[in-house]
Write a protein that holds these residues in place. Structure first.
Motif, mmCIF file in Angstrom:
data_model
loop_
_atom_site.group_PDB
_atom_site.id
_atom_site.type_symbol
_atom_site.label_atom_id
_atom_site.label_comp_id
_atom_site.label_asym_id
_atom_site.label_seq_id
_atom_site.Cartn_x
_atom_site.Cartn_y
_atom_site.Cartn_z
ATOM 1 N N ARG A 494 0.862 -1.189 0.000
ATOM 2 C CA ARG A 494 0.000 0.000 0.000
ATOM 3 C C ARG A 494 0.897 1.238 0.000
ATOM 4 O O ARG A 494 1.843 1.316 0.778
ATOM 5 N N TYR A 496 0.895 5.492 0.169
ATOM 6 C CA TYR A 496 0.177 6.749 0.388
ATOM 7 C C TYR A 496 1.117 7.851 -0.077
ATOM 8 O O TYR A 496 2.172 8.050 0.527
ATOM 9 N N TYR A 498 1.868 11.704 -0.654
ATOM 10 C CA TYR A 498 1.475 13.091 -0.366
ATOM 11 C C TYR A 498 2.405 14.005 -1.140
ATOM 12 O O TYR A 498 3.613 14.011 -0.894
ATOM 13 N N ASP A 521 -6.063 1.951 -10.753
ATOM 14 C CA ASP A 521 -5.923 1.363 -9.426
ATOM 15 C C ASP A 521 -7.296 1.095 -8.799
ATOM 16 O O ASP A 521 -7.710 1.782 -7.877
ATOM 17 N N GLY A 524 -7.411 0.216 -4.970
ATOM 18 C CA GLY A 524 -7.073 1.249 -3.968
ATOM 19 C C GLY A 524 -5.730 0.997 -3.310
ATOM 20 O O GLY A 524 -5.552 1.208 -2.109
ATOM 21 N N GLU A 527 -2.807 5.528 -2.751
ATOM 22 C CA GLU A 527 -3.640 6.684 -2.393
ATOM 23 C C GLU A 527 -2.885 7.949 -2.719
ATOM 24 O O GLU A 527 -1.770 8.150 -2.222
ATOM 25 N N HIS A 529 -2.561 12.075 -2.664
ATOM 26 C CA HIS A 529 -3.058 13.287 -2.004
ATOM 27 C C HIS A 529 -2.233 14.467 -2.487
ATOM 28 O O HIS A 529 -1.043 14.533 -2.188
#
Ligand SMILES: Cc1cc2nc3c(=O)[nH]c(=O)nc-3n(C[C@H](O)[C@H](O)[C@H](O)COP(=O)(O)OP(=O)(O)OC[C@H]3O[C@@H](n4cnc5c(N)ncnc54)[C@H](O)[C@@H]3O)c2cc1C
Ligand code: HEM
Length: 632
Positions: A494, A496, A498, A521, A524, A527, A529
């Motif tokens: 996973r 994330y 930013y 994707d 998910g 992610e 941001h």
């Protein structure tokens, strides 16, 4: 390949909103993070974190345990190094204490000077090792990175340099202020014990300074003072430029540091000579300086030869050039045969038309499986500006109405072949971000152009995702996914991401990949941001309007009005505590790799948050945040 043209559908620029308000944008940059961090999401963390064990002793034990578990690689390397220095100093000290003649005349001064000299030999040898980039990249790939902190190579290099400076002060200072005067003024009885070393002629003070040992010593000290000064952060990063008088301004900056660092070639030659011509050349004394230096110098020379031959002279074939808003130039180059790299790594580029001596590092933004190598270069100083200028001159102007984008597959203009500037490439070189594969959960934080190493990682993950989806669909594999074939497990991963940027136009740099991820994707796994900091903070009345427009537009055609991509843009800065709390609860018991690239200001805050959350969570849930950073 990445789509370079902006998608105008549903795209608005921030300035267009300005007219709706009397006041302009706050225009704040990425300044004080501590205020953002102090917005304490206590309620959230109180619900999530069981109270830690009380008591000062418990707190310090917990901190010490976390410190050791975070820095154990540094601790053992530093421990071995300090022990080696201590051992050599003591050994030499004792050796001279047992030598009757020298000790009787000079006492503990000679022991101290010789002890310091021994550490200097060691340090002048090993200071070269942390800057052997190819060797380090090789060792890193060989998994030695799990016990050696390769990310700290430059810090270690600088630490050794400090030890060298101290060694020089002690060695030179004690010789000049204590040993030489004592020899000059020794009573005859003592002098006779060492007279043989001076051909039975009492020297005067200048004898020492004029001797080969003295001259080489003085040359080394002077050159070191110049090189050390220009290597300090203030000079290297141009921080003192404005304070220097006009003619001295050229002494500041990376180039001055770089060229002055090559004075060390003369220093090493002097050191060899200095180590051979010794005053107290007793029969018992073994001249060992060359033994220390030989191997590291050979390794370093091998490095330089490898860099020279590998980068060649013909240059890379440039497939595509683009200039994006925010002064970012992108180069897509053909991938030479056998050129293998990992996402997160970087290359050095040289443009002989600008300077045949300057090599500049840039993170690779393409994925290892792509058939090209791309870099995104933000203009920040002379070299990058010149690069942009010379490419802009031979490439087609931006097409009308294309929001300032210059876009070109630029070998041909109006049917005429244009000669592109030559670009030489050296690399790839290892960097902290390449370790992302060690983690199943990653927090990737890019500040401005600091997003570059992570773009390659995201592309690599996307390729893996596509491969897995193709497998699931029973579809045949495409040619360029052979590399990802070996990693079927990455669906567990996973990420994330930013991305915090000041200018709205920056979103154009990586628009293509953002859209691809948003489209492909479905699971998910990644992610995204995006944060835009140059506009109003969330909660401001004006941001409410933007948010409303964003929501409307995203619902209507799936495009964010600020970035022009499918990824929603947030206003202001991320609330890092919330981010960490969310990750800690969503990934209990897991080791989370936190990778940061950008200006140092945020690095310190993220590091503290990692430590703080490790303090809170690692003992209770086993969740750990491992911090890795890279500063451009
Ligand atoms: C590992 C690494 C990866 C990087 N990746 C990117 C990237 O993907 N995109 C990007 O836009 N920038 C990247 N940079 C920064 C980039 O290398 C510099 O912005 C560029 O070299 C500036 O050169 P200049 O002469 O135009 O600017 P200057 O005004 O001379 O320098 C600006 C800053 O860059 C540093 N710098 C200058 N020359 C060098 C050099 N030869 N080697 C190392 N640092 C130098 C200076 O210390 C100064 O802090 C990266 C830097 C490093 C160390
Ligand atoms: C005796 C002292 C020193 C020696 C022999 C030495 C030698 C070197 C060498 C050989 C390199 C590698 C250059 C290359 O091939 O890429 C290097 C790089 C470097 N040195 Fe030193 N150095 C010394 C002191 C210092 C000091 C005092 C500093 C800073 C305070 C410093 C900072 C650096 C940095 C930042 C680099 C890396 C440049 C880069 O790759 O971006 N060095 N040094």
């Amino acid at each position: 390949m990445e789509e370079l043209d902006p998608d105008h559908l549903g795209y608005i620029e921030i300035w267009q909103l300005e007219s709706l308000f009397l006041q302009g944008p706050s225009g704040q940059g990425y300044g004080n993070y501590s205020s953002a961090l102090s917005i304490n999401s206590q309620a959230l963390s109180q619900n999530l974190v069981p109270p830690p064990r009380r008591g000062i002793a418990a707190r310090w034990t917990r901190r010490a345990r976390n410190y050791v578990s975070e820095y154990w690689k540094r601790i053992w390397v530093m421990g071995v190094w300090i022990a080696l220095m201590g051992g050599l100093f003591t050994w030499k000290f004792i050796q001279y204490k047992q030598r009757r003649g020298a000790f009787e005349v000079m006492g503990y001064c000679v022991c101290t000077a010789k002890g310091a000299a021994e550490t200097l030999k060691l340090n002048m040898a090993i200071i070269l090792l942390p800057v052997c980039r190819n060797t380090i990249t090789l060792l890193r790939n060989a998994k030695l990175g799990s016990i050696i902190p390769f990310d700290d190579n430059l810090n270690f290099h600088k630490t050794i340099a400090v030890a060298i400076a101290l060694g020089v002060i002690v060695h030179g200072g004690v010789h000049l202020a204590c040993d030489f005067p004592r020899i000059l003024h020794a009573p005859d009885k003592k002098w006779n014990l060492i007279a043989g070393d001076f051909k039975y002629k009492r020297p005067d003070y200048w004898f020492f300074v004029r001797s080969t040992e003295g001259v080489t010593g003085v040359i080394m000290v002077v050159l070191m003072i110049v090189a050390f000064t220009l290597a300090t952060r203030w000079f290297r990063r141009n921080l003192v430029k404005s304070h220097l008088p006009g003619p001295l301004q050229r002494l500041a900056g990376f180039n001055a540091f770089w060229f002055s660092h090559h004075l060390f070639i003369i220093v090493y030659i002097c050191l060899f000579i200095h180590g051979i011509c010794l005053f107290l050349t007793h029969t018992w004394y073994k001249k060992t300086t060359w033994m220390y230096l030989c191997l590291p110098i050979l390794i370093y020379m091998g490095e330089r030869c490898l860099r020279f031959f590998r980068s060649g002279t013909t240059g890379m074939k440039i497939m595509k050039v683009a200039v994006y808003p925010g002064n970012v130039l992108t180069l897509h180059m053909n991938k030479p045969q056998g050129f293998k790299y990992k996402s997160g790594q970087y290359v050095f580029l040289q443009c002989p038309d600008i300077s045949p001596f300057e090599w500049h590092p840039f993170s690779i933004t393409s994925a290892p499986a792509d058939d090209y190598i791309s870099v995104h270069i933000r203009t920040s100083g002379d070299w990058t500006q010149e690069l942009k200028r010379i490419f802009s001159e031979v490439c087609e102007r931006p097409m009308g109405g294309k929001s300032g984008l210059l876009r070109k597959d630029c070998n041909m203009i109006d049917g005429e072949e244009q000669k592109l500037p030559r670009i030489l490439l050296d690399g790839p070189y290892g960097a902290p971000a390449q370790d992302y594969k060690k983690y199943e959960v990653m927090l990737l934080v890019g500040l401005g152009i600091g997003a570059t190493p992570f773009i390659s990682i995201l592309k690599d993950m996307l390729n893996s995702l596509r491969f897995i989806e193709a497998q699931e669909d029973g579809a045949s594999l495409s040619d360029n996914s052979t590399q990802t074939k070996k990693e079927p497990n990455c669906v567990k991963t996973r990420a994330y991401f930013y991305w915090v940027t000041r200018e709205q136009g920056s979103f154009d740099w990586f628009k293509g990949i953002m859209n691809e991820i948003a489209e492909c994707d479905q699971k998910g796994i990644i992610e995204l941001h995006n944060y835009l900091t140059s506009v109003y903070e969330e909660g401001d009345a004006r941001s409410a309007l933007i948010t409303m427009l964003q929501a409307l537009n995203q619902a209507k055609n799936g495009v964010d009005i600020l970035s022009g991509t499918r990824v929603r843009t947030h206003l202001g800065r991320p609330k890092w505590r919330k981010v960490f709390s969310k990750m800690a609860t969503n990934h209990k018991g897991e080791r989370i790799g936190v990778f940061y690239c950008g200006a140092p200001v945020l690095a310190n805050d993220l590091r503290s948050l990692c430590q703080e959350y490790n303090d809170k969570y690692s003992n209770t849930y086993g969740t750990r945040f491992d911090f890795h950073k890279e500063n451009f």
